[in-house]
Design an enzyme around this catalytic site. Sequence first.
Site, short mmCIF file in Angstrom:
data_model
loop_
_atom_site.label_atom_id
_atom_site.label_comp_id
_atom_site.label_asym_id
_atom_site.label_seq_id
_atom_site.Cartn_x
_atom_site.Cartn_y
_atom_site.Cartn_z
CB SER A 182 7.54 9.59 -3.22
OG SER A 182 6.22 9.28 -3.60
CG ASP A 240 5.75 6.86 3.85
OD1 ASP A 240 4.51 7.80 3.48
OD2 ASP A 240 6.53 6.62 3.18
CG HIS A 292 6.17 10.19 1.37
ND1 HIS A 292 6.49 9.08 1.22
CD2 HIS A 292 6.20 10.81 0.24
CE1 HIS A 292 6.75 8.74 0.20
NE2 HIS A 292 6.70 10.33 -0.38
#
Length: 315
Positions: A182, A240, A292
């Site tokens: 991320s 995601d 995610h």
Amino acid sequence: MACFRVILYLSVIFFVQCVFAAPKGITKVAPENHNFFGRITSYAHPKDVPDPVPMYQQFAALAQQSNCHNYHINISVGDATLLYSWGDNDRNQRLQLFHSKSLGIVASWAGMNPTKINSILGAADVFLVDVDRRYFPHAEKGAKLYKGFQDAYKRVAPTFIKELQYYQELYNEDRVSLTGLSYGAALANIALLHVKKNLKRGSIYRTVAFGLPRVGNQEWANSIDKHADGKFFYVANGNDLVVRAPPRELGYQHPSGQIWINPSNSSNWKFYPGQENVHGANSEFGYSIPDHTGVYFRTEIASLWGHCPATVGKD
């Protein structure tokens, strides 16, 4: 004001993606690339992933480990040993350096810490700004970066390069690898050009970024493609949300190197050549936060809620 910025950012992403969403299951036969608001889109067909799966599993475990709050120097994660840690995972995203038998010296950055306001604000500072040429002199003319991510990297860069060079010499190691989840994936992306410019020995072995948001514009994506020498990969898991943000309609562009796990958390993964490949994650309209922080190559990367210490290939 801080909450307003975050809400505005998420609202813009949702609105623009709804308006411009690609249809599901694209089957159009077209040239390899075409223009999307002046930016490249690939129609190349998927291939098998280019490296052995255990390599991606080791990367995934190290991407998870930097998110763990409780750790100690010399902890083992797969074939890697933790050497160094920096940052409070609030204003400064946690950076950890490992020595891996298979990957060399590995830099892993933690993802956004949802319990810390400064970490959230850094991720929400979404505006594209000119690259800082002191750090990225070889970026293509016109290259721009996500402001919050560039600012975060610049805070760690001097310490990072110093420690990286130190541990390369200490371990007589020529291989350098970069990873993260991320926010951390974004920092790994940005670090690539700066590290390559500052290496005193060796080369970047691989960069594997998990749940990577779009980090820069077309010129930045081109710069990654040019300087990564085909060794940059980013992994999208199912639907995601983060991989689809910020939207291309705002000027953002992913580089080449997507690996898409679809369905999410499964053992079905393929490599999608070229930038913004229409057969990859862009081919499905959907938003999922659980995807995610999911399972990548049978290895959980779940930020604060994942395995700590991280495990390799056991999920």
